[in-house]
Design a protein around this motif. Structure first.
Motif, mmCIF file in Angstrom:
data_model
loop_
_atom_site.group_PDB
_atom_site.id
_atom_site.type_symbol
_atom_site.label_atom_id
_atom_site.label_comp_id
_atom_site.label_asym_id
_atom_site.label_seq_id
_atom_site.Cartn_x
_atom_site.Cartn_y
_atom_site.Cartn_z
ATOM 1 N N ARG A 46 -17.178 -14.410 -19.364
ATOM 2 C CA ARG A 46 -17.759 -15.050 -18.195
ATOM 3 C C ARG A 46 -18.850 -16.025 -18.621
ATOM 4 N NH1 ARG A 46 -17.485 -12.824 -13.356
ATOM 5 N NH2 ARG A 46 -19.726 -12.825 -12.895
ATOM 6 N N LEU A 48 -22.222 -17.577 -17.253
ATOM 7 C CA LEU A 48 -23.257 -17.469 -16.238
ATOM 8 C C LEU A 48 -24.072 -18.750 -16.212
ATOM 9 C CD1 LEU A 48 -24.612 -13.907 -17.162
ATOM 10 C CD2 LEU A 48 -22.616 -14.491 -15.767
ATOM 11 N N SER A 108 -31.385 -11.505 -9.825
ATOM 12 C CA SER A 108 -29.991 -11.613 -9.406
ATOM 13 C C SER A 108 -29.920 -11.753 -7.885
ATOM 14 C CB SER A 108 -29.206 -10.376 -9.848
ATOM 15 O OG SER A 108 -27.847 -10.478 -9.467
ATOM 16 N N ASP A 136 -26.928 -16.866 -11.861
ATOM 17 C CA ASP A 136 -25.844 -17.085 -10.906
ATOM 18 C C ASP A 136 -24.556 -16.565 -11.508
ATOM 19 O OD1 ASP A 136 -27.202 -18.182 -8.744
ATOM 20 O OD2 ASP A 136 -27.211 -20.178 -9.606
ATOM 21 N N HIS A 137 -23.868 -15.711 -10.759
ATOM 22 C CA HIS A 137 -22.696 -14.986 -11.234
ATOM 23 C C HIS A 137 -21.418 -15.654 -10.704
ATOM 24 C CE1 HIS A 137 -25.497 -11.616 -12.110
ATOM 25 N NE2 HIS A 137 -26.050 -11.961 -10.947
ATOM 26 N N SER A 141 -21.759 -15.420 -6.602
ATOM 27 C CA SER A 141 -22.982 -16.067 -6.112
ATOM 28 C C SER A 141 -22.729 -17.270 -5.213
ATOM 29 C CB SER A 141 -23.868 -16.475 -7.298
ATOM 30 O OG SER A 141 -24.307 -15.350 -8.009
ATOM 31 N N THR A 168 -19.867 -5.581 -12.222
ATOM 32 C CA THR A 168 -19.835 -6.894 -12.870
ATOM 33 C C THR A 168 -21.227 -7.495 -12.959
ATOM 34 O OG1 THR A 168 -17.578 -7.322 -12.113
ATOM 35 C CG2 THR A 168 -18.906 -9.234 -12.732
ATOM 36 N N VAL A 169 -21.999 -7.407 -11.881
ATOM 37 C CA VAL A 169 -23.355 -7.965 -11.885
ATOM 38 C C VAL A 169 -24.243 -7.201 -12.874
ATOM 39 C CG1 VAL A 169 -25.410 -8.394 -10.493
ATOM 40 C CG2 VAL A 169 -23.147 -8.845 -9.542
ATOM 41 N N ASP A 172 -23.416 -8.479 -16.257
ATOM 42 C CA ASP A 172 -23.993 -9.816 -16.440
ATOM 43 C C ASP A 172 -25.479 -9.731 -16.760
ATOM 44 O OD1 ASP A 172 -21.543 -10.965 -15.858
ATOM 45 O OD2 ASP A 172 -22.099 -11.635 -13.841
#
Length: 324
Positions: A46, A48, A108, A136-137, A141, A168-169, A172
């Motif tokens: 991912r 970010l 977050s 920011d995800h 987001s 997931t967050v 991250d």
């Protein structure tokens, strides 16, 4: 375990916008000017987007409160029909950093919201001497704008199960903490729940704060040995379950505010789009007044100071602080 229950109550008109005085976003209250810089951060598979607000020096050159892409996204998703396009926030892009050893803090945002809609809250914290890394995800987001050549990425809705988004967050945030370093973490809604869980997983952070997020994850039952502040705008059983499980825990209740009052969107809607404001959960307190209280709670939590003392210092006759 220390559990301190606080309530902020406000009486008066049911329309929070009628009491708002602000025609723009509030200026930061700390001693430092604030700079802002953007970067991309690779976390496993991912990417970010990270905006860092930091103590700075030099002349102030305010930046837009939201980019044109973000403003168009607000309109397209129905958040606001007519968002103010000339508003700014008190942060200078890529300003020289101030000298000093400033603690790092991760932030977050809530599900479906970019960190930009919390800018005045984050900038205020940075002005008090904090490096605030707003994450920011992608896919979570709302709209993610990357640095350099990456194309903006909007969420695909409907979203997946909440516990999967939460995990997931958390992942991250853990990746960001390894890359950026942080002494504390906080977030709103889903981001706040993830911040508490990330702190429990790492057990190396000094403070964590969940702003009105339903608590998911094993921390709800297992807790953790650290400082955690849980703030609710209405009674959330998950937070009442979690607070006693935190060794140094606080549960704050602000029933006169609403779930969306933490965002700059609330102040902007009251000033420029009252129809949009009526559709938001803002509570009874004027959004600019609520933001003042949120700033003090966040700063007191991050610096591990007395939350109750910070709130009493607000000194507004419309706000009553009760402590059982």
């Amino acid at each position: 375990m220390r559990l301190l229950a606080l309530s902020l109550l406000v009486t008066g008109c049911a329309d929070p916008c009628s009491k708002q005085m602000a025609k723009g976003l509030p200026n930061p209250t700390g001693d430092f000017a604030v700079g802002a810089t953007a970067r991309n951060l690779i976390a496993d598979d991912r990417t970010l987007a990270v905006t860092t607000f930091y103590p700075a020096v030099g002349s102030r050159d305010d930046r837009p409160w939201a980019t044109e892409v973000q403003l168009d996204w607000m309109v397209e998703t129905g958040r606001m029909v007519n968002p103010p396009r000339d508003w700014t926030v008190a942060a200078t892009t890529d300003a020289p950093g101030a000298n000093g050893d400033f603690p790092g803090v991760l932030f977050s945002p809530g599900l479906g919201n970019p960190s930009a809609v919390y800018s005045s809250l984050l900038i205020d914290l940075a002005s008090r001497g904090v490096m605030v890394h707003a994450i920011d995800h992608p896919g979570i987001s709302g709209i993610v704008e990357y640095a350099e050549t990456y194309e903006p990425q909007a969420d695909r809705v409907p979203y997946g199960p909440a516990d999967e988004l939460h995990a997931t967050v958390v992942a991250d945030l853990e990746a960001a903490q390894l890359e950026l370093g942080a002494a504390a973490a906080f977030g709103h809604s889903l981001g706040g729940s993830a911040a508490i869980q990330m702190c429990a997983n790492t057990e190396t952070l000094t403070a964590c704060l969940n702003l009105d997020g339903t608590q998911y994850g094993p921390v709800r039952s297992d807790g953790y040995q650290g400082t955690g502040v849980l703030l609710e705008t209405a009674e959330r059983p998950s937070l009442h379950d979690t607070a006693p499980q935190i060794s140094d825990g606080y549960l704050l209740s602000m029933p006169s505010t609403g779930h969306h009052a933490f965002k700059d969107l609330a102040i902007a809607a009251c000033a420029a789009d009252t129809e949009a404001a009526r559709s938001m959960d803002l509570g009874l307190m004027a959004p600019d007044r609520a933001m003042q209280a949120f700033r003090e709670i966040v700063a007191a939590s991050i610096f591990s100071k007395s939350v109750g003392k910070a709130l009493r210092q607000l000194g507004d006759e419309d706000v009553e602080l009760t402590q059982p």
